[in-house]
Write a protein that holds these residues in place. Structure first.
Motif, PDB file in Angstrom:
ATOM      1  N   ASP A  30       0.976  -1.167  -0.102  1.00 20.58           N
ATOM      2  CA  ASP A  30       0.176   0.067   0.023  1.00 20.58           C
ATOM      3  C   ASP A  30       1.122   1.245  -0.145  1.00 20.58           C
ATOM      4  N   MET A  31       0.769   1.901  -1.072  1.00 26.78           N
ATOM      5  CA  MET A  31       1.940   3.102  -1.315  1.00 26.78           C
ATOM      6  C   MET A  31       1.228   4.560  -1.226  1.00 26.78           C
ATOM      7  N   SER A  32      -0.196   4.415  -0.619  1.00 26.60           N
ATOM      8  CA  SER A  32      -0.835   5.703  -0.299  1.00 26.60           C
ATOM      9  C   SER A  32      -0.087   6.577   0.589  1.00 26.60           C
ATOM     10  N   GLU A  33       0.463   6.390   1.632  1.00 28.85           N
ATOM     11  CA  GLU A  33       1.347   7.033   2.482  1.00 28.85           C
ATOM     12  C   GLU A  33       2.271   7.925   1.651  1.00 28.85           C
ATOM     13  N   TYR A  34       2.988   7.257   0.455  1.00 26.16           N
ATOM     14  CA  TYR A  34       4.142   7.916   0.028  1.00 26.16           C
ATOM     15  C   TYR A  34       3.509   9.234  -1.044  1.00 26.16           C
ATOM     16  N   ARG A  35       2.426   9.337  -1.206  1.00 28.55           N
ATOM     17  CA  ARG A  35       2.028  10.336  -1.932  1.00 28.55           C
ATOM     18  C   ARG A  35       2.677  11.824  -1.219  1.00 28.55           C
ATOM     19  N   ARG A  36       2.387  11.747  -0.007  1.00 27.46           N
ATOM     20  CA  ARG A  36       2.865  12.933   0.803  1.00 27.46           C
ATOM     21  C   ARG A  36       4.365  13.169   0.650  1.00 27.46           C
ATOM     22  N   ASP A  37       5.121  12.060   0.694  1.00 27.25           N
ATOM     23  CA  ASP A  37       6.614  12.195   0.390  1.00 27.25           C
ATOM     24  C   ASP A  37       6.896  12.783  -0.938  1.00 27.25           C
ATOM     25  N   ALA A  38       6.092  12.446  -1.754  1.00 25.00           N
ATOM     26  CA  ALA A  38       6.370  12.949  -3.235  1.00 25.00           C
ATOM     27  C   ALA A  38       6.114  14.434  -2.903  1.00 25.00           C
ATOM     28  N   GLU A  39       4.983  14.743  -2.375  1.00 27.86           N
ATOM     29  CA  GLU A  39       4.261  16.076  -2.552  1.00 27.86           C
ATOM     30  C   GLU A  39       5.286  17.021  -1.760  1.00 27.86           C
ATOM     31  N   LYS A  40       5.856  16.650  -0.565  1.00 21.79           N
ATOM     32  CA  LYS A  40       6.806  17.502   0.102  1.00 21.79           C
ATOM     33  C   LYS A  40       8.236  17.431  -0.301  1.00 21.79           C
ATOM     34  N   TYR A  41       8.460  16.760  -1.400  1.00 25.77           N
ATOM     35  CA  TYR A  41      10.051  16.385  -1.863  1.00 25.77           C
ATOM     36  C   TYR A  41      10.745  17.685  -1.857  1.00 25.77           C
ATOM     37  N   ASP A  42      11.933  17.745  -1.306  1.00 23.89           N
ATOM     38  CA  ASP A  42      12.703  18.840  -1.444  1.00 23.89           C
ATOM     39  C   ASP A  42      14.101  18.645  -2.028  1.00 23.89           C
TER      40      ASP A  42
END
Lengths: 206, 206, 206, 206, 206, 206
Positions: D150-162
């Protein structure tokens, strides 16, 4: 058979590629061969043995027996040896009924072959049976070579191997037995999972 | 029981950590939970449910039921649902006999619990049974969430979940059913492996 | 607790079925037991030992201790022995805090049990601790039997096993030690991963 | 360093090939990448990014940072995000101490690099950090593509990528984010394992 | 390169984390290291060896060689030794062509390094090659220690190890050889899969 | 052939049970079917198709073709589609040479069958080829159903399926194509690993 029914039959037989051979699980083999692997190798070995004997062999029959002989396991799975005391009286009937339900129209040609294999009378039946048992002790030997699981129980299988009159099978089994012995060395055998203790016995000992 | 016999019993129960739950294998779940995982979680869930109800519960009985309720599978392995038509009439007797042979002296205290669980009359029995079925649909929901295997068949299990009068079990099952539905969406269910075609039927259709 | 919170708690405890016991990973065991397997077997062994002793035992307490004693690992995972020099002063606090956050309302009944287990004073606590350590050396013995990983380090665990006054635990541990010794034979032990070299030492040796 | 000590160091670093990245385990990915895979890909990505930028880069430093940045996990294993509230105050010190003990004489050249990476000031440090985070969201995207976990948590990681000022890293991250979004679609995210409920809260809700 | 092309390149290199090293599969190692693990460890070992020698080393070159030396396997996979008689005359060309197609613009800097490594003339090339072969025999030694697969074939690799003038590599290889010997003991080697029998030979023997 | 040589041949064919089908690895399928599974199912499907057609079929020939058609992969392993541009001109010769070396005396009967299969002229050859390709798209459909890996590439295989004049194969393929489409839905296909970029192209784009 209509295409949907053929596909259903294919999909059920495909299940055999997912089912681990339970004896190897019990022996602690990591990621052991599947039931389909066992059938594949039995067929390959039967083919090779047939090349080494003088009598003519009906190869279509031999290979079909080898490929379909575990059909019932699609629905019943591969029951371990230690289940024998509890299931042996009804297992064969269950496998036959399941095979009919799985194979549908294909059962008409397959079931007589499985019956023939069970009787162990024709050359083809003996060839496949000898190949099947050879597959098992050879697998134990490969696993012993590769330290995969505890193969000490299979010394006995190699010892009592019955080639059913197939000469080359007997000769190959001798090599397998020798190699298995070399790989196992002095490893002790702990007979686990076969005991039939009564509660009374245990109370007495306690 | 003497120490060798206790160790033998421990080693047999240990087998449950090696046996995959066969329903998940059939559904194509890679590396699914073991039988021991199922028992562990059933016990955990039963404990949690017991905390939520007003009646006093014999917790030793509840947890022992949950932990030992698959003992027979040590020797018989986990038979899939689709085996039911072929084995249902003798399965329970086989499990009982196997459990006695496995547990030896420990059977004296365990077997009455398994019998009680089977009867589904006491609060403890209903609690464990409700927990067991909840474990199954929750596992289906986790697998659906993680895309592991085809969980479409388990919609029906969630639908017909029976909490056996345990209120919090019913409430949790509702959440599980909703989440399972969200994860599965419109996924079609292909009912594979349950058909009981006759050869005659297939011939007619062909 | 509301149903959503109960399910969250179930789902977190379910994580233990996914976490491999890290000691076996370090020892090279392919596909080793999970943390939940360890808890399941600890409970089973504690139950069996309790049957062999004369004193009355609170079985609900014993089994709950065994089942929940690794709760903190849900969020902290199973840290290996070799992490001890770096984490030992704060590990217990971290586990306790994590357990409260995981269990929510269930923590009220579980945490006192884990505290009791930690103190090792009551019969129940000693029984579970003796069972837990017995589970570890028995697992090492099964893996040695099955050639899964390098079990040479566990000779020492078997040697220094402390039954905490539980007679049958001591007796079973003796059998485990003997069998482990037979399976390992003369295998050398390479103490890897525990050294605390200073840079200066290595420079001197270089 | 003497040869035995070098081999010990090699053998400890080899452990990273056995350790699964725990975040993927938590997300239900079957057979996920190892810590060493993460380091390997971070190095590969950092190398590629360095080819796309105008400034000169000390490649030896970049690749060594990428390869050794998880050294402490050899003894501490890969702790999951959800462990942060319980371990964050001592984790960095533990990793540093463990790294010294693992690397021995090699620590003299490696530790300053890890310190430099931590400060995120030099171009090399920013390049490796940007590569590391890019590796994580790219892996989530591959897994989403392949339905593994389940990769749904990683949407946020992609969103806030610096991207830390590394232009090509920002551009690639945009493509990753778009593809991850396509593969995940409307999949809901269930935030599990991060809650910090108090016992009192749960009692109130119950 | 545009971002899509960079991501494509990253995604292809990622494939190396999925490919098992085929030699270990042939030797029966359960769940063996991946090609990326081999590259990671080769880089780590090369770094360590470089710390032990007096001559200055271009570390960026060394680590890039180690990390990219199996690039061609992304599309060709890891071919086993026993394939040599059938593929050796065209394998290198195939790997080079595949590497160009995989790496795109990055190939400009990587391909000369792989060429340099192939020539084995510079210190950097010899260092990486010595590290690569050391990685292989060390892995065989870890597997022998852990009973994973049949490592008897690798005695010969350890025996004929060529350190290419890298002193510390020679010294470490001696320790590896000694330990491998201890773990393998008298285990026989069955040379399987390398024979080049003619049909005529077999007919004569039959 | 003497018994040692037969066993060697058996042991080499056994290798096929260890080799994963590489296309599924590339598609991210966890724990995919082996080469032997592919052969087993091809044989099963060919048998079923043969039951549905009016013309008489030499079943021994059909099953032997299916079982031995990947013999060369014992030494060459299963090369992925994306390797085609680099290996296609020599692959067939390599497979033939390897097959002879593997099979020894058995090659005399097997090689003509593989040649016949390659020519695709006889009914038996067409039947096996149609079964082989049907096995591939059916496997893609099972994997899509079970969310195992990214099956979007196989839509094209289903689309361009050529039944080679075998009526029931065409009919079953239609059902497979429909079901595959249902399971994949709108899933995008990312054509990865097939590009043949030139360095110059990438430089222009950069």
């Amino acid at each position: 058979m209509n295409p949907d029914r053929i596909l259903e039959c294919m999909a059920e037989m495909h299940t055999l590629t997912r089912l681990p051979r339970i004896g190897w699980i019990m022996a602690g083999v990591p990621d052991p061969e599947s039931v389909s692997d066992h059938c594949f190798e039995t067929a390959i070995i039967a083919y090779m043995l047939a090349q080494q004997i003088a009598e003519p062999v009906d190869m279509g029959k031999v290979l079909a027996m080898a490929l379909f002989h575990e059909t019932g396991e699609v629905r019943l799975t591969d029951l371990p040896r230690r289940s024998a005391p509890y299931v042996k009286q009804f297992k064969r009937k269950a496998e036959q009924d399941a095979s009919v339900d799985i194979l549908g129209g294909v059962a008409e040609s397959v079931l007589p072959l499985l019956e023939e294999m069970h009787e162990l009378e024709t050359l083809e039946a003996r060839l496949v049976e000898a190949a099947e048992e050879l597959q098992i002790i050879a697998a134990a030997m490969y696993y012993a070579k590769e330290n995969r699981g505890d193969m000490s129980e299979y010394r006995r299988d190699a010892e009592k191997y019955d080639p059913l009159g197939i000469g080359p099978a007997a000769a190959v089994a001798e090599v397998v037995k020798r190699r298995l012995g070399e790989y196992l060395g002095e490893k002790p055998y702990w007979e686990l999972g076969y005991s039939r203790h009564s509660v009374a016995d245990d109370r007495a000992k306690g």
